[in-house]
Design an enzyme around this catalytic site. Structure first.
Site, mmCIF file in Angstrom:
data_model
loop_
_atom_site.group_PDB
_atom_site.id
_atom_site.type_symbol
_atom_site.label_atom_id
_atom_site.label_comp_id
_atom_site.label_asym_id
_atom_site.label_seq_id
_atom_site.Cartn_x
_atom_site.Cartn_y
_atom_site.Cartn_z
ATOM 1 N N SER A 225 0.836 -1.204 0.000
ATOM 2 C CA SER A 225 0.000 0.000 0.000
ATOM 3 C C SER A 225 0.869 1.253 0.000
ATOM 4 O O SER A 225 0.369 2.373 0.022
ATOM 5 C CB SER A 225 -0.912 -0.002 1.232
ATOM 6 O OG SER A 225 -0.156 -0.186 2.420
ATOM 7 N N ASN B 168 -2.055 -2.576 13.265
ATOM 8 C CA ASN B 168 -3.513 -2.452 13.205
ATOM 9 C C ASN B 168 -4.028 -1.228 13.972
ATOM 10 O O ASN B 168 -4.904 -0.518 13.493
ATOM 11 C CB ASN B 168 -4.174 -3.731 13.729
ATOM 12 C CG ASN B 168 -3.882 -4.918 12.837
ATOM 13 O OD1 ASN B 168 -3.307 -4.760 11.753
ATOM 14 N ND2 ASN B 168 -4.245 -6.107 13.273
ATOM 15 N N SER C 198 -13.902 25.072 -27.817
ATOM 16 C CA SER C 198 -13.998 23.796 -28.533
ATOM 17 C C SER C 198 -12.891 23.727 -29.564
ATOM 18 O O SER C 198 -12.544 24.731 -30.180
ATOM 19 C CB SER C 198 -15.364 23.697 -29.215
ATOM 20 O OG SER C 198 -15.324 22.773 -30.277
ATOM 21 N N LYS D 61 -17.682 28.334 -29.568
ATOM 22 C CA LYS D 61 -18.057 27.756 -28.287
ATOM 23 C C LYS D 61 -17.331 28.336 -27.079
ATOM 24 O O LYS D 61 -16.158 28.689 -27.134
ATOM 25 C CB LYS D 61 -17.816 26.250 -28.307
ATOM 26 C CG LYS D 61 -18.731 25.515 -29.257
ATOM 27 C CD LYS D 61 -20.059 25.189 -28.613
ATOM 28 C CE LYS D 61 -19.867 24.080 -27.641
ATOM 29 N NZ LYS D 61 -21.093 23.434 -27.282
ATOM 30 N N GLU E 254 -19.164 21.736 -15.045
ATOM 31 C CA GLU E 254 -19.478 20.367 -15.465
ATOM 32 C C GLU E 254 -18.600 19.353 -14.737
ATOM 33 O O GLU E 254 -19.051 18.265 -14.373
ATOM 34 C CB GLU E 254 -19.276 20.219 -16.976
ATOM 35 C CG GLU E 254 -20.303 20.981 -17.791
ATOM 36 C CD GLU E 254 -19.944 20.990 -19.272
ATOM 37 O OE1 GLU E 254 -20.591 20.267 -20.031
ATOM 38 O OE2 GLU E 254 -18.995 21.701 -19.663
ATOM 39 N N TYR F 109 -9.566 -6.944 12.594
ATOM 40 C CA TYR F 109 -8.837 -6.413 11.447
ATOM 41 C C TYR F 109 -8.763 -7.463 10.347
ATOM 42 O O TYR F 109 -8.539 -8.642 10.602
ATOM 43 C CB TYR F 109 -7.408 -5.993 11.830
ATOM 44 C CG TYR F 109 -6.637 -5.457 10.617
ATOM 45 C CD1 TYR F 109 -6.745 -4.123 10.242
ATOM 46 C CD2 TYR F 109 -5.867 -6.303 9.823
ATOM 47 C CE1 TYR F 109 -6.097 -3.650 9.109
ATOM 48 C CE2 TYR F 109 -5.220 -5.834 8.697
ATOM 49 C CZ TYR F 109 -5.331 -4.510 8.342
ATOM 50 O OH TYR F 109 -4.710 -4.036 7.220
HETATM 51 N N1 ARG Z 1 -1.159 -1.430 5.295
HETATM 52 C C1 ARG Z 1 -2.085 -1.913 6.250
HETATM 53 C C2 ARG Z 1 -3.428 -1.222 6.088
HETATM 54 O O1 ARG Z 1 -3.494 -0.295 5.422
HETATM 55 C C3 ARG Z 1 -1.570 -1.682 7.615
HETATM 56 C C4 ARG Z 1 -1.983 -2.702 8.623
HETATM 57 C C5 ARG Z 1 -1.436 -3.983 8.282
HETATM 58 N N2 ARG Z 1 -1.709 -4.940 9.246
HETATM 59 C C6 ARG Z 1 -1.580 -6.242 9.020
HETATM 60 N N3 ARG Z 1 -1.810 -7.032 9.983
HETATM 61 N N4 ARG Z 1 -1.214 -6.685 7.854
HETATM 62 O O2 ARG Z 1 -4.412 -1.645 6.629
#
Ligand code: ARG
Length: 464
Positions: free
Chosen positions: A26, A113, A280, A286, A293, A320
């Protein structure tokens, strides 16, 4: 990355598949949280030191290390890789690389978490502040504009058919009312965002003797979460935030729809400046209201984000689950979209010229004061239903004769009811019609001025 390099690699024998690494990472988007992550970690480290879990020297090293990392991120000197997985691990890994053992103690009594819940709450708390500023700016712009256009009339519509004449200032203040509610929704949402989750650990709390109250105080949280299971799995606050964004965007979108219609040749009520319109590539004549919009269009994607998050949450078992990582992109994009939309919409509004004569002319058309004919008779003692019927027949007669209500002679009026007097001609003018709706919350100049005064008083109070 080899298993040994992962902070969680102890129980693993083999390395992670590359595609899995990329798929689960992420870092590409949650890097946006680095300042909040570091702020949270600094508070956590200070608390650990107060509890005697870190020595004063370790605390100093951790805090200085984290501040150094923040500075390097700020100036773009640090980059992330998929193998870092997320911002929490990237920061921690970099800290350990820089300061060694003391850095490895930072994660004591904490899990990603509860850490990620904290980061998102810190982030939203800050962003809600920015959105509130944006709403406040637009509310002021609307009140100022209403003051400038205090007596401009235009047709009010129902079913997009001319209904009754109204004041433009009344129309503008209608949107201000909606924004007032949006503002209070965001404020209330912030109360529920502003709760400190650290200490929940992975889900069950922690056996390390931390002091949650200290962390909460250091981070300026008035409250702490009261259940560790709830703390790590709750994203209500994010869903609520997205709903508030959706409603705000819906308001802007409706306003944009009117501005788009009003800028057509068919309405010609407004002109939007060159700087806020586009041309346009094919049709030389235009001038398109693209900004309005796009604000309207972007509303759809905010609805999408709300539904996306609600859907992510709906089937999650406690507590979680990695699905929760999908909470961030909708929230981030909503923040960007709402802030940009508020800003550009407010500026565009300042670039609108209201074609007052055209509006007034249109307000007078379409028998928009027929209700005033009925109300005239009501004041003479005629039951409303009967008066409504008479006024309707008068309109039909006008249509046949190609006449307006103002052009009918008194004799012609009298043919429909004996109680019409000379002053009926005055009663069916646009100005009189608007002025007659003199009731709190109505469109008369007096009522609108009264509302503007209240707004002015409130503004003066909050400025103090
Ligand atoms: N990148 C994770 C999220 O956005 C962080 C928590 C990850 N926790 C885990 N037990 N894998 O939720």
């Amino acid at each position: 990355m080899a298993r040994k390099e992962k902070p969680w690699g102890g129980r693993f024998k083999g390395g992670t598949d590359r595609e899995v690494e990329a798929f689960t990472a992420s870092i590409a988007f949650d890097r946006r949280l680095y300042r909040h992550d570091i702020e949270g970690s600094i508070a956590h480290a200070r608390m650990l030191a107060r509890q005697g879990i870190l020595t004063a020297r370790e605390e100093k090293a951790v805090v200085a290390g984290l501040k150094g990392i923040r500075k390097d991120f700020d100036r773009g000197a640090l980059t992330f890789a998929d193998a870092d997985e997320d911002v929490h691990m990237a920061v921690e890994k970099e800290l350990i690389r820089r300061i060694g053992d003391a850095g490895a103690k930072l994660h004591t009594g904490r899990s990603r978490n509860d850490q990620v819940a904290l980061d998102l709450r810190l982030y939203l708390r800050e962003e809600i502040g920015h959105i509130l500023e944006g709403i406040g700016g637009l509310k002021e712009a609307l009140a100022d504009l209403a003051g400038r256009e205090i007596d401009t009339v235009l047709p009010g519509y129902t079913h997009l058919q001319r209904a009754q004449p109204i004041l433009l200032s009344h129309y503008l203040l209608a949107y201000r009312e909606m924004l007032d509610r949006d503002e209070s929704r965001f404020r209330e949402c912030r109360v529920r965002v502003n709760v400190m989750p650290l200490g929940a650990g992975a889900l069950a709390g922690t056996g390390i003797p931390i002091d949650r109250r200290v962390t909460a105080e250091l981070l300026g949280f008035p409250e702490m979460t009261r259940n560790s299971l709830d703390a790590v799995s709750d994203r209500d606050f994010a869903a609520e935030f997205l709903f508030d964004c959706a409603l705000l965007m819906m308001h802007l979108s409706r306003f944009c729809e009117d501005l788009i219609l009003w800028s057509t040749e068919e309405f010609r009520f407004i002109e939007i400046s060159d700087a806020f319109t586009t041309g346009s590539s094919l049709m030389p004549q235009k001038k398109n209201p693209d900004v309005a919009e796009l604000v309207r269009g972007k509303t759809g994607r905010i609805y999408g984000h709300l539904v996306a998050l609600l859907t992510v949450l709906k089937g999650l078992p406690m507590t979680y689950n990695r699905d929760l990582q999908e909470d961030k992109e909708p929230v981030f994009d909503a923040v960007d979209t709402v802030r940009a939309s508020l800003s550009i919409f407010t500026r565009m509004l300042g670039q609108v010229t209201f074609l007052r004569d055209r509006m007034e002319e249109a307000a007078a058309g379409g028998f928009s004061t027929a209700t005033d004919v009925a109300e005239y008779l009501v004041k003479a003692g005629v039951p409303f239903r009967e008066a409504h019927g008479i006024a309707g027949r008068i309109v039909a007669f006008c249509l046949e004769q190609g006449k307006t209500l103002e052009a009918l002679t008194l004799e012609e009026y009298r043919a429909f009811h004996k109680d019409f007097r000379e002053d009926i001609h005055e009663a069916v003018t646009v100005r009189r019609s608007v002025g007659a709706r003199d009731i709190p919350g109505g469109t008369s100049g007096k009522a609108v001025r009264q509302r503007l005064r209240e707004i002015g008083r409130r503004r003066a109070r909050t400025k103090r």
